[in-house]
Motif scaffolding. Structure first.
Motif, PDB file in Angstrom:
ATOM      1  N   ILE A 211       0.835  -1.202   0.000  1.00  0.00           N
ATOM      2  CA  ILE A 211       0.000   0.000   0.000  1.00  0.00           C
ATOM      3  C   ILE A 211       0.870   1.252   0.000  1.00  0.00           C
ATOM      4  N   TYR A 212       1.906   1.281   0.827  1.00  0.00           N
ATOM      5  CA  TYR A 212       2.802   2.434   0.840  1.00  0.00           C
ATOM      6  C   TYR A 212       3.594   2.538  -0.461  1.00  0.00           C
ATOM      7  N   GLY A 213       3.799   1.406  -1.139  1.00  0.00           N
ATOM      8  CA  GLY A 213       4.506   1.424  -2.417  1.00  0.00           C
ATOM      9  C   GLY A 213       3.742   2.114  -3.527  1.00  0.00           C
ATOM     10  N   ILE A 214       2.443   2.335  -3.322  1.00  0.00           N
ATOM     11  CA  ILE A 214       1.649   3.057  -4.328  1.00  0.00           C
ATOM     12  C   ILE A 214       2.174   4.479  -4.495  1.00  0.00           C
ATOM     13  N   ARG A 215       2.648   5.061  -3.414  1.00  0.00           N
ATOM     14  CA  ARG A 215       3.081   6.458  -3.475  1.00  0.00           C
ATOM     15  C   ARG A 215       4.256   6.663  -4.423  1.00  0.00           C
ATOM     16  N   PRO A 216       5.380   5.994  -4.241  1.00  0.00           N
ATOM     17  CA  PRO A 216       6.476   6.206  -5.196  1.00  0.00           C
ATOM     18  C   PRO A 216       6.236   5.572  -6.548  1.00  0.00           C
ATOM     19  N   SER A 217       5.523   4.448  -6.592  1.00  0.00           N
ATOM     20  CA  SER A 217       5.355   3.723  -7.848  1.00  0.00           C
ATOM     21  C   SER A 217       4.291   4.340  -8.744  1.00  0.00           C
ATOM     22  N   VAL A 218       3.307   5.008  -8.160  1.00  0.00           N
ATOM     23  CA  VAL A 218       2.191   5.548  -8.946  1.00  0.00           C
ATOM     24  C   VAL A 218       2.035   7.048  -8.735  1.00  0.00           C
ATOM     25  N   LEU A 219       1.881   7.480  -7.485  1.00  0.00           N
ATOM     26  CA  LEU A 219       1.582   8.889  -7.222  1.00  0.00           C
ATOM     27  C   LEU A 219       2.740   9.799  -7.613  1.00  0.00           C
ATOM     28  N   TRP A 220       3.953   9.446  -7.246  1.00  0.00           N
ATOM     29  CA  TRP A 220       5.091  10.296  -7.595  1.00  0.00           C
ATOM     30  C   TRP A 220       5.337  10.293  -9.093  1.00  0.00           C
ATOM     31  N   VAL A 221       5.114   9.151  -9.708  1.00  0.00           N
ATOM     32  CA  VAL A 221       5.254   9.091 -11.169  1.00  0.00           C
ATOM     33  C   VAL A 221       4.197   9.958 -11.829  1.00  0.00           C
ATOM     34  N   LEU A 222       2.987   9.945 -11.291  1.00  0.00           N
ATOM     35  CA  LEU A 222       1.927  10.797 -11.829  1.00  0.00           C
ATOM     36  C   LEU A 222       2.290  12.268 -11.692  1.00  0.00           C
ATOM     37  N   GLY A 223       2.894  12.640 -10.566  1.00  0.00           N
ATOM     38  CA  GLY A 223       3.327  14.025 -10.403  1.00  0.00           C
ATOM     39  C   GLY A 223       4.383  14.423 -11.419  1.00  0.00           C
ATOM     40  N   ALA A 224       5.370  13.536 -11.646  1.00  0.00           N
ATOM     41  CA  ALA A 224       6.395  13.827 -12.661  1.00  0.00           C
ATOM     42  C   ALA A 224       5.775  13.901 -14.051  1.00  0.00           C
ATOM     43  N   LEU A 225       4.791  13.048 -14.313  1.00  0.00           N
ATOM     44  CA  LEU A 225       4.114  13.077 -15.611  1.00  0.00           C
ATOM     45  C   LEU A 225       3.395  14.408 -15.820  1.00  0.00           C
ATOM     46  N   LEU A 226       2.727  14.903 -14.792  1.00  0.00           N
ATOM     47  CA  LEU A 226       2.010  16.177 -14.914  1.00  0.00           C
ATOM     48  C   LEU A 226       2.973  17.326 -15.192  1.00  0.00           C
TER      49      LEU A 226
END
Length: 298
Positions: free
Chosen positions: A70-85
């Motif tokens: 669950i905590y891995g969602i943050r770097p694997s998805v959320l942070w990647v989404l931020g870099a994508l934006l």
């Protein structure tokens, strides 16, 4: 709004969007969603199997696999989404400017993009990480430094087909300013295509982050990340395959959902694809006799 309604009418697109939304929400609420501290070491629970307390068992240090997932969602998805934006924002600004004004501005921006795109993406990412050091932050910085040029070139191509439209020329004739024309006439019609481009790159960036973390170049211990979890479970993959299966399935499901969402967005954006899909479904529904005949002969 019309695009959103068409996407909601697509079962696969709606399911994919719902799944991605739930994953992002769980990642954002990880401190409340995770049943345990993801970094809490319990050596007496080393390689413990699934139980009511630890639904996915424990890893080589006795840490809760579900909590780390669950905590891995943050770097694997959320942070990647931020870099994508950030990449999309930079690429969109330069792409809109180049596609709308053209001339010397377009030529200058595209020459810079040509220089940036002439370097192999993976090689430059590794080079930037080698200079800045390992860590997820440096990987995301490398992504932003390399991928904005690709977004700028693709978005420019999308803007070119709208900047010469009759309604844009009519607005210029009436004396409307460039910013007003871009905000009112060019940006709204380009946003759906930008959404398709961004969603298609989202899955690729997540796979790259997980791959680099698997190699030890991403987020460092003790913090949880799906690629690093795969690396940690590699030594016991034949004895405890479930430790690799959990983060592997998480990566596969989220990337598959993003790819399905991209296909649904593209279908909703292109009327020809939408009409073809409806025609295929209507043809399948109007030939029940062939199905019965096939079953009988079988």
């Amino acid at each position: 709004m019309k695009l959103f309604k068409q996407l909601m009418a697509d079962r696969i697109g709606f399911t994919s969007l719902s799944f991605i939304t739930v994953v992002l929400a769980v990642g954002a609420c990880a401190p409340w969603a995770a049943p345990h501290d993801p970094n809490e070491v319990e050596l007496k629970l080393k390689f413990a199997g699934a139980s009511w307390t630890y639904w996915l068992g424990n890893d080589h240090l006795g840490r809760c696999v579900l909590s780390r997932l669950i905590y891995g969602i943050r770097p694997s998805v959320l942070w990647v989404l931020g870099a994508l934006l950030v990449c999309v924002f930079l690429g969109a600004v330069l792409g809109f400017v180049a596609g709308y004004f053209r001339g010397k501005i377009d030529s200058a921006i595209m020459r810079v993009c040509d220089v940036m795109l002439s370097f192999p993406g993976y090689v430059m990412t590794l080079a930037i990480v080698g200079v800045l050091g390992t860590g997820l932050d440096n990987i995301l910085i490398a992504f932003i430094a390399m991928k904005w040029a690709w977004f700028a070139r693709v978005i420019r191509a999308a803007v070119l087909q709208y900047s010469d439209a009759d309604y844009v020329r009519f607005a210029k004739t009436l004396g409307a300013g460039h910013l007003r024309i871009m905000a009112k006439h060019v940006v709204p019609v380009s946003l759906p295509e930008i959404a398709v481009i961004a969603s298609s790159a989202f899955g690729s960036m997540m796979l790259q982050v997980s791959g680099l973390s698997f190699l030890g170049l991403g987020i460092q211990a003790p913090y949880a990340e799906w690629g690093m979890m795969l690396n940690e479970a590699r030594s016991v993959m034949f004895v405890k395959p479930e430790l690799m299966m959990a983060p592997g399935l998480a990566i596969m499901l989220i990337v598959a959902a993003v790819n399905f969402l991209t296909d649904s967005l593209q279908t909703a954006l292109d009327p020809k694809l939408l009409t073809a899909g409806r025609g295929a479904r209507s043809r399948r529904g109007s030939l029940p006799g062939l199905k019965l005949q096939g079953r009988e002969t079988a």
